[in-house]
Structure formats: C-alpha cells, structure tokens
Design a protein around this motif. Sequence first.
Motif, PDB file in Angstrom:
ATOM      1  N   PHE A 179      -6.372   9.902  -4.718  1.00 48.14           N
ATOM      2  CA  PHE A 179      -5.703  10.193  -5.998  1.00 48.14           C
ATOM      3  C   PHE A 179      -6.652  10.966  -6.922  1.00 48.14           C
ATOM      4  O   PHE A 179      -6.297  12.013  -7.474  1.00 48.14           O
ATOM      5  CB  PHE A 179      -5.262   8.877  -6.654  1.00 48.14           C
ATOM      6  N   MET A 211      -8.453   0.351   2.081  1.00 53.90           N
ATOM      7  CA  MET A 211      -7.317   1.224   1.778  1.00 53.90           C
ATOM      8  C   MET A 211      -7.109   1.369   0.278  1.00 53.90           C
ATOM      9  O   MET A 211      -6.687   2.436  -0.192  1.00 53.90           O
ATOM     10  CB  MET A 211      -6.040   0.688   2.438  1.00 53.90           C
ATOM     11  N   LEU A 212      -7.412   0.297  -0.476  1.00 53.87           N
ATOM     12  CA  LEU A 212      -7.303   0.407  -1.942  1.00 53.87           C
ATOM     13  C   LEU A 212      -8.277   1.468  -2.455  1.00 53.87           C
ATOM     14  O   LEU A 212      -7.950   2.275  -3.332  1.00 53.87           O
ATOM     15  CB  LEU A 212      -7.592  -0.950  -2.595  1.00 53.87           C
ATOM     16  N   LEU A 216      -7.014   5.066  -1.237  1.00 58.67           N
ATOM     17  CA  LEU A 216      -5.893   5.598  -2.022  1.00 58.67           C
ATOM     18  C   LEU A 216      -6.360   6.071  -3.396  1.00 58.67           C
ATOM     19  O   LEU A 216      -5.975   7.155  -3.855  1.00 58.67           O
ATOM     20  CB  LEU A 216      -4.797   4.531  -2.177  1.00 58.67           C
ATOM     21  N   SER A 217      -7.203   5.254  -4.047  1.00 60.78           N
ATOM     22  CA  SER A 217      -7.674   5.663  -5.378  1.00 60.78           C
ATOM     23  C   SER A 217      -8.583   6.892  -5.273  1.00 60.78           C
ATOM     24  O   SER A 217      -8.575   7.774  -6.141  1.00 60.78           O
ATOM     25  CB  SER A 217      -8.399   4.512  -6.085  1.00 60.78           C
ATOM     26  N   LEU A 276       0.840  -1.203   0.000  1.00 58.76           N
ATOM     27  CA  LEU A 276       0.000   0.000   0.000  1.00 58.76           C
ATOM     28  C   LEU A 276       0.877   1.258   0.000  1.00 58.76           C
ATOM     29  O   LEU A 276       0.538   2.252  -0.639  1.00 58.76           O
ATOM     30  CB  LEU A 276      -0.909  -0.001   1.237  1.00 58.76           C
ATOM     31  N   MET A 332       1.027   6.672  -6.820  1.00 58.94           N
ATOM     32  CA  MET A 332      -0.059   7.615  -7.096  1.00 58.94           C
ATOM     33  C   MET A 332       0.387   9.058  -6.884  1.00 58.94           C
ATOM     34  O   MET A 332      -0.004   9.958  -7.628  1.00 58.94           O
ATOM     35  CB  MET A 332      -1.255   7.288  -6.191  1.00 58.94           C
ATOM     36  N   LEU A 333       1.221   9.243  -5.866  1.00 61.84           N
ATOM     37  CA  LEU A 333       1.748  10.592  -5.603  1.00 61.84           C
ATOM     38  C   LEU A 333       2.571  11.067  -6.802  1.00 61.84           C
ATOM     39  O   LEU A 333       2.464  12.225  -7.229  1.00 61.84           O
ATOM     40  CB  LEU A 333       2.615  10.549  -4.337  1.00 61.84           C
ATOM     41  N   LEU A 341       2.095   1.722  -3.514  1.00 63.24           N
ATOM     42  CA  LEU A 341       0.971   2.204  -4.328  1.00 63.24           C
ATOM     43  C   LEU A 341       0.747   3.698  -4.086  1.00 63.24           C
ATOM     44  O   LEU A 341       0.540   4.480  -5.025  1.00 63.24           O
ATOM     45  CB  LEU A 341      -0.288   1.397  -3.978  1.00 63.24           C
ATOM     46  N   ALA A 342       0.793   4.084  -2.801  1.00 68.13           N
ATOM     47  CA  ALA A 342       0.579   5.499  -2.459  1.00 68.13           C
ATOM     48  C   ALA A 342       1.664   6.369  -3.089  1.00 68.13           C
ATOM     49  O   ALA A 342       1.372   7.439  -3.635  1.00 68.13           O
ATOM     50  CB  ALA A 342       0.574   5.663  -0.943  1.00 68.13           C
ATOM     51  N   LEU A 363       0.269  11.952  -9.608  1.00 63.48           N
ATOM     52  CA  LEU A 363      -0.404  13.220  -9.302  1.00 63.48           C
ATOM     53  C   LEU A 363       0.513  14.395  -9.607  1.00 63.48           C
ATOM     54  O   LEU A 363       0.089  15.400 -10.202  1.00 63.48           O
ATOM     55  CB  LEU A 363      -0.790  13.262  -7.823  1.00 63.48           C
TER      56      LEU A 363
END
Lengths: 276, 243
Positions: free
Chosen positions: B206, B198-199, B202-203, A252, A259-260, A255-256, A263
């Motif tokens: 985003f 959490m998936l 997070l999405s 996770l 995504m950051l 993944l974060a 972004l």
Amino acid sequence: MKVPKPGAREGVAVIVNLDNCIGCRACQIACQEWNGRKAVKTQFSPTFTNPQDLTADSWKVVFFKEFSVTKLLRLAEGDIELKDTVEVVPVPYNCMHCADSPCARACPVGAIKVSPEGAVVIESSECVGCGYCLAACPYDVPRKGSDGKYYKCSFCVDRIQVGREPACVEVCPTNVFTFTSMSEAEKLLASEFKDKKVYGLNLDGYVGGRTRWIFVASKDAADKVFPAMFPEKAENVNEVRDLANEFALPGLGVLALGMLGLLGLAWLRYRRNGSH
Amino acid sequence: MGATEVRGMEEKKIELLSAGYRTWHLANLIMFSLLLVTGLSLIALPWLSWLAYAVGTPLATLSGLDPDAYAVTAGVQLFRTLHRLFGPIWGAVTIAYFLYLLLSNRIVIHRALLKPIGVQLREAFYVAKAYSIGGEIPEDVRRHMHRHNVLAVYANAFLVIGFVLLGISGISIMFFTPAGDLHRLMIVIHNIGFYSIMLFVLSHIFASLHPRNFWLASAMFGNGMVSEKHAREDMPAYFNEKK
C-alpha cells in the motif's frame, strides 16, 4: 467413481475387550507382518510398551498402562492389604476408524479414503505429507514415515474385503477382539458386554458420533485406562488454526481490497490536484 | 544505504538505495512470492487447486502417473517440496543479511522509535491520515521524520514477529517432526506467522504504490537514485543527518 461411505450404524466394527488382553503383543507383530512394515528397534524404557508410541511402521502398539492400586492378599492366617502395588493393563491401540473421520475431511488432496466397509485408509501414493490428518485426529494416530508421507492402521481393508478378519484380530490367542458388523456390535454391547464400560459409542459429532474400534473393560480397568488413553470429548483439537484460517484469509482479502480502494482514491486526488 | 551525491544538469539526485540493498529486496520479493504461492496451496487448496492441477498435470504425466487421478496431488507435492526448499533458503539469507547490516552498523529502522512515545503517536496519526484521506503532515511533525516513518516501523513489527514465528515453527516441523499436540501447535504458529507477515506485506505494498511514495518504489526497482527534493521533504531528519 465415488465409493459410497457407510453410515455410522453400517459397516464393520471391532469390540476390544481389555479384560481379556494378556499383553502378548501377537497383534502388534501380526499387524507389522501382514502390512509388510519393517521392524522397529527395541528401546529400553521404564515400561513394557515398545515401541513407545505408534510409528510409521508400528500401526498397532500394545500400551502397558501402569497404575498404583491396593491389593488384598488372602491367606489362611488372614487378609493382608498390599498398598501401592503396580497394576498393569495392556491396551492394544491403533487407529480408531471414526465413523466420520476428521482426518479424511482434513486431507487437502483427498488421499484418505473411506472404504464401503468403513475402513479409513491413507492412500500413500496420494499423500503429500502435509500433516493435516495428524492435526485433525483426536487420537494422535497418523505418523510420518521417512519418505515424508503419513501412515496408520488400514483396518486390514485388503483382508476384510475378501471376507477375512484383520490380522490382529485373527492372531489374538485370548479373544480380545470381536470383529463384526456395527449393527451386530451394538447388540453385543447391549447383551454380552452389558456389564462393562464402553468407549467408542455416543461420541462427539466431530468423529461421526462413534468409532469403529470400540473398547470395553470392567469398571476398575476402564476407570483407569479410558481417561488416560481416550479423550473424553473426541472433538476438534485444532480449533485455533481452523478459526484463524476461517477468518484470517478472508480478512486479509478484505484488508487488501480496502487498501486498493484507498490507493485508487489517493491516485485520483493526486491526478486532480497535482499533489498528495 | 549511504546518501551519495550526484550532481545532474537539472535535478540534484542522491543514491538512497544501494545496489546491495536493492538486490536483497528483489531476492526477498521473489522468495516471498514463491513461498506465498506454495504455502497457500497447502493451507487454502480449495482456492488454488486450479494452480496445483495446472502444474501437476504435466508433472504427473512425466512421472508416469495417471494425470486424471494424480494431477492435483502431484502439483501439491511439488509445492510442498518447494516450500520446504525455499523456506530455509529465505530464512538463512535473511538472517545473514541482517547480521551483515548489524555488524556494519547500517540498521537505521529503529531510529524512529527513539523519539518520545507522544511524538511517535502524533507522527503515526498524521502519516496515517495523509496516506488514507490525504492532507499534509504538519511541519513540526515532518521535520523530525527519519528514513522510515514511525508507522512503517510499527508495521515492520509484524514482519519481525512473523519471521520469528515462521522460523521457529518451520524448523521444528521440518527437522524435528513433532507429534501430536506439539505438531498442531507448530502448524498454528506457522499460520499465525504467515498472517503476521501478510499484514506487513499488505501495508508495505500500500505504502509503496501510494503517490506519496511512488518515487521511492521507482528508485527501488530502478537505479536507487532519488531526487534530493523528495528526500528532503519526506525524511528531513535522515537527510540532514547524512548531509
């Protein structure tokens, strides 16, 4: 101060000889009395076992394992074979006090201590009641009390540290228990108990290879009791959760971060082009 | 979430997010954040022991315990208690709000799933592409986009699955104190429920912080009003329906 943990071949041990047990439950009562646990109300059930399982107040329970066997009745007129008769084997059961206890490793606040003698003890004032000790224990031992904390056999560490035997050992009228050092226990198992089957030595590394409560029984009783009471492989029974925690939380995080990054790129494009 | 029209001097605005919806969203955000911190302190204490120590030191002192020995324990005990308090409250409020939406026929999120699967996948592909590497969504796809795009609805599945798993396991652990294997199973289910949510989170973060959607996030934490132009461009099917 860090208390040194004894090695698997050091510290104390108890040999439990099931062939001597008559199921009087004196050990069960002595345990409750010495540790100041309140009485657990008797419940009717199809077996002699009472209470039905370990509880926060019953740290030691004598389980009466019933099996169907064929017995031979020897009479002057000849032998009579009695089929499907019930054989009852009492099994005094409590925390096995693993040499390298998974519960102590699992406790997130370090509330489970290992004494220099090898007793695995839950320090109830530090217990946060998360249940991870129960989840890690391959023998289903810790039990949650009404105060939300977990309880289990302490090996009567307060007694053994002043040179006394555990309460259950001391009270047993038929010498089921042999309280000794681990090294002495190994010698006894190789001599006095050499004809009996043993559970507690040569186990998986998950419990440190052995438990400090070592069960012995004649072949007939052992063949019936050991598979029913003790896991053949005393290993991690919660691999799915551990695996999930090991990979999911870092996953996770990755993944974060990904995504950051996306972004940041999206905002850069937006600033540069004035559009998406 | 009715589309109320307000005529301004320069830009026409509509109310997309009602006060009730925004309040619920804010309550959700606060409750989930509290559950996240208190829950993580239980499953990942090595990462959050500093927080448990910071919270537990004054608590242990106030409780008459030695803070040198009991600071982390006191902190985790507080987190654990709060987790068990916030969890049922969040669950109850969410279920009550869901029932309100259901009974008042205000749920629109499923509308995107009524499209044929091929259309859904095409929309999901172009939305994902636009959000990740940029580019425009083709007109024929955009024209059919609803209040929530297909990708958002797919992500929402993680929220629903996670909520159900957390609810079942949380209630079981708290009120039925299962033993042995069942207890282990419930903890595994609770953790999987958390990862699933959490998936979604997070999405969701985003998408909310993405420049394509920032106007929507601003409205969520503002007065709920959005420009009609944005609504018409990003959710034309919904906009036309409301109009």
